[in-house]
Design a protein around this motif. Structure first.
Motif, PDB file in Angstrom:
ATOM      1  N   UNK A 162      22.430 -50.657  14.040  1.00  0.00           N
ATOM      2  CA  UNK A 162      23.159 -51.921  14.022  1.00  0.00           C
ATOM      3  C   UNK A 162      24.024 -52.085  12.772  1.00  0.00           C
ATOM      4  N   UNK A 163      25.275 -52.413  13.031  1.00  0.00           N
ATOM      5  CA  UNK A 163      26.196 -52.936  12.012  1.00  0.00           C
ATOM      6  C   UNK A 163      26.086 -54.454  12.139  1.00  0.00           C
ATOM      7  N   UNK A 164      25.619 -55.117  11.069  1.00  0.00           N
ATOM      8  CA  UNK A 164      25.458 -56.567  11.136  1.00  0.00           C
ATOM      9  C   UNK A 164      26.320 -57.251  10.089  1.00  0.00           C
ATOM     10  N   UNK A 165      26.795 -58.435  10.420  1.00  0.00           N
ATOM     11  CA  UNK A 165      27.501 -59.306   9.494  1.00  0.00           C
ATOM     12  C   UNK A 165      26.469 -60.243   8.892  1.00  0.00           C
ATOM     13  N   UNK A 166      26.461 -60.355   7.572  1.00  0.00           N
ATOM     14  CA  UNK A 166      25.352 -61.034   6.911  1.00  0.00           C
ATOM     15  C   UNK A 166      25.813 -61.682   5.616  1.00  0.00           C
ATOM     16  N   UNK A 167      24.847 -62.221   4.843  1.00  0.00           N
ATOM     17  CA  UNK A 167      25.183 -62.854   3.573  1.00  0.00           C
ATOM     18  C   UNK A 167      24.112 -62.556   2.541  1.00  0.00           C
ATOM     19  N   UNK A 168      24.354 -62.961   1.309  1.00  0.00           N
ATOM     20  CA  UNK A 168      23.488 -62.585   0.205  1.00  0.00           C
ATOM     21  C   UNK A 168      22.217 -63.429   0.115  1.00  0.00           C
ATOM     22  N   UNK A 169      22.051 -64.424   0.984  1.00  0.00           N
ATOM     23  CA  UNK A 169      20.845 -65.252   0.935  1.00  0.00           C
ATOM     24  C   UNK A 169      19.626 -64.500   1.476  1.00  0.00           C
ATOM     25  N   UNK A 170      19.833 -63.451   2.246  1.00  0.00           N
ATOM     26  CA  UNK A 170      18.715 -62.674   2.776  1.00  0.00           C
ATOM     27  C   UNK A 170      17.975 -61.949   1.666  1.00  0.00           C
ATOM     28  N   UNK A 171      16.676 -61.800   1.852  1.00  0.00           N
ATOM     29  CA  UNK A 171      15.871 -60.903   1.038  1.00  0.00           C
ATOM     30  C   UNK A 171      15.784 -59.597   1.822  1.00  0.00           C
ATOM     31  N   UNK A 172      16.621 -58.636   1.474  1.00  0.00           N
ATOM     32  CA  UNK A 172      16.747 -57.399   2.242  1.00  0.00           C
ATOM     33  C   UNK A 172      15.648 -56.427   1.824  1.00  0.00           C
ATOM     34  N   UNK A 173      14.852 -56.005   2.798  1.00  0.00           N
ATOM     35  CA  UNK A 173      13.742 -55.084   2.548  1.00  0.00           C
ATOM     36  C   UNK A 173      14.107 -53.644   2.870  1.00  0.00           C
ATOM     37  N   UNK A 174      15.044 -53.436   3.776  1.00  0.00           N
ATOM     38  CA  UNK A 174      15.474 -52.087   4.146  1.00  0.00           C
ATOM     39  C   UNK A 174      16.909 -52.140   4.617  1.00  0.00           C
ATOM     40  N   UNK A 175      17.614 -51.039   4.429  1.00  0.00           N
ATOM     41  CA  UNK A 175      19.008 -50.932   4.838  1.00  0.00           C
ATOM     42  C   UNK A 175      19.200 -49.687   5.695  1.00  0.00           C
ATOM     43  N   UNK A 176      20.356 -49.598   6.307  1.00  0.00           N
ATOM     44  CA  UNK A 176      20.770 -48.374   6.985  1.00  0.00           C
ATOM     45  C   UNK A 176      22.258 -48.175   6.720  1.00  0.00           C
ATOM     46  N   UNK A 177      22.671 -46.942   6.543  1.00  0.00           N
ATOM     47  CA  UNK A 177      24.065 -46.647   6.219  1.00  0.00           C
ATOM     48  C   UNK A 177      24.745 -45.955   7.385  1.00  0.00           C
ATOM     49  N   UNK A 178      25.798 -46.585   7.870  1.00  0.00           N
ATOM     50  CA  UNK A 178      26.567 -46.041   8.979  1.00  0.00           C
ATOM     51  C   UNK A 178      27.618 -45.097   8.429  1.00  0.00           C
ATOM     52  N   UNK A 179      27.633 -43.901   8.951  1.00  0.00           N
ATOM     53  CA  UNK A 179      28.572 -42.891   8.470  1.00  0.00           C
ATOM     54  C   UNK A 179      29.997 -43.245   8.869  1.00  0.00           C
ATOM     55  N   UNK A 180      30.940 -42.694   8.136  1.00  0.00           N
ATOM     56  CA  UNK A 180      32.356 -42.770   8.511  1.00  0.00           C
ATOM     57  C   UNK A 180      32.747 -41.390   9.021  1.00  0.00           C
ATOM     58  N   UNK A 181      32.753 -41.246  10.348  1.00  0.00           N
ATOM     59  CA  UNK A 181      33.037 -39.951  10.951  1.00  0.00           C
ATOM     60  C   UNK A 181      34.523 -39.809  11.263  1.00  0.00           C
ATOM     61  N   UNK A 182      34.950 -38.615  11.589  1.00  0.00           N
ATOM     62  CA  UNK A 182      36.370 -38.370  11.803  1.00  0.00           C
ATOM     63  C   UNK A 182      36.969 -39.287  12.857  1.00  0.00           C
ATOM     64  N   UNK A 183      36.159 -39.661  13.848  1.00  0.00           N
ATOM     65  CA  UNK A 183      36.700 -40.454  14.957  1.00  0.00           C
ATOM     66  C   UNK A 183      36.471 -41.959  14.792  1.00  0.00           C
ATOM     67  N   UNK A 184      35.834 -42.382  13.704  1.00  0.00           N
ATOM     68  CA  UNK A 184      35.606 -43.804  13.475  1.00  0.00           C
ATOM     69  C   UNK A 184      36.837 -44.452  12.839  1.00  0.00           C
ATOM     70  N   UNK A 185      37.110 -45.722  13.150  1.00  0.00           N
ATOM     71  CA  UNK A 185      38.275 -46.377  12.565  1.00  0.00           C
ATOM     72  C   UNK A 185      38.053 -46.862  11.139  1.00  0.00           C
ATOM     73  N   UNK A 186      36.796 -46.891  10.636  1.00  0.00           N
ATOM     74  CA  UNK A 186      36.550 -47.271   9.255  1.00  0.00           C
ATOM     75  C   UNK A 186      36.556 -46.011   8.390  1.00  0.00           C
ATOM     76  N   UNK A 187      36.810 -46.176   7.106  1.00  0.00           N
ATOM     77  CA  UNK A 187      37.142 -45.030   6.259  1.00  0.00           C
ATOM     78  C   UNK A 187      36.105 -44.693   5.195  1.00  0.00           C
ATOM     79  N   UNK A 188      35.036 -45.439   5.140  1.00  0.00           N
ATOM     80  CA  UNK A 188      33.956 -45.103   4.215  1.00  0.00           C
ATOM     81  C   UNK A 188      32.638 -45.571   4.819  1.00  0.00           C
ATOM     82  N   UNK A 189      31.521 -44.983   4.409  1.00  0.00           N
ATOM     83  CA  UNK A 189      30.216 -45.410   4.938  1.00  0.00           C
ATOM     84  C   UNK A 189      29.968 -46.890   4.664  1.00  0.00           C
ATOM     85  N   UNK A 190      29.219 -47.510   5.568  1.00  0.00           N
ATOM     86  CA  UNK A 190      28.928 -48.939   5.472  1.00  0.00           C
ATOM     87  C   UNK A 190      27.414 -49.116   5.485  1.00  0.00           C
TER      88      UNK A 190
END
Length: 235
Positions: A162-190
């Motif tokens: 999941x790519x989620x839209x969020x804010x800094x009020x969360x207490x984040x316990x774990x993250x995941x990083x989405x790669x920026x692959x050749x065919x993705x329209x975004x240009x850096x990992x998220x």
């Protein structure tokens, strides 16, 4: 019937059946019962408008994807959480529930935006598995002693990331990083939150983005996180 000493849990489920709302929530009912909860199950959000009933609920477990909620129902849900009722859920059942409500988004702290496909969409079969990618759930080092994730290391899953839209009020316990692959329209990992908590008034909110289907919530790491998150969120 619940006794005065029993805790009360409300399961609200529905929406898109691909997330197996019945099967996944049914799998947690024995756990809740073992933990001393009297469990009520509802297949619509109408119960959220019953303020008298919600006042006595210690925990709401919701899995209701791509649905809608009426104004009085949302008002009742938010008031219950603010007064101390816990809210817990996983995947689209909590993070993609009511797209028509910005107030709900503020309550839970994260909105599903996308789950990137495993390959360019051209040539994919149009099945759910097209969006299953191998990815890592990374425990935030500074939060590794939190009771929800204590003793759990980084772990891998093959499911929707999941790519989620969020804010800094969360207490984040774990993250995941989405790669920026050749065919993705975004240009850096998220990097996005994958597991988080949120305090709302007197209530606690717990969200796990892993949980697409029964097989995912049965993963030992995901199962442990959700069970702990449920208990953490409860009044």
């Amino acid at each position: 019937m619940a006794t005065s000493m029993e805790k009360r849990a409300l399961i609200v489920r529905g929406g898109w059946t691909g997330h197996q709302p019945v099967e996944t929530t049914d799998s947690f009912i024995p756990f809740l019962t073992e933990q001393g909860y009297d469990v009520r199950v509802e297949d619509t959000t109408a119960v959220y408008a019953d303020a008298g009933y919600l006042a006595g609920v210690d925990l709401i477990v919701q899995t209701n994807t791509m649905s809608t909620i009426e104004t009085d129902e949302l008002r009742g849900l938010m008031a219950a959480v603010a007064s101390g009722t816990g809210l817990a859920g996983w995947h689209g059942g909590i993070a993609d529930s009511y797209r028509n409500s910005s107030d709900y988004l503020q309550l839970v702290g994260g909105q599903f935006a996308a789950h990137p496909p495993r390959a360019p969409r051209e040539g994919l079969a149009g099945e759910a598995a097209d969006n299953f990618v191998r990815h890592t759930i990374e425990i935030v080092p500074e939060r590794a002693d939190h009771p929800i994730v204590a003793g759990i290391g980084d772990f891998e899953l093959t499911t929707e990331q999941y790519w989620v839209l969020t804010d800094e009020y969360n207490d984040v316990l774990a993250t995941t990083t989405l790669a920026a692959r050749d065919f993705d329209p975004w240009h850096r990992p998220v990097t996005c939150p994958a597991i988080w908590t949120r305090q709302w008034g007197e209530g606690r909110v717990f969200v796990s983005t892993p949980g697409h289907e029964l097989a995912v919530v049965q993963d030992p790491n995901v199962r442990t996180v959700i069970e702990r998150g449920i208990l953490w969120a409860s009044r």
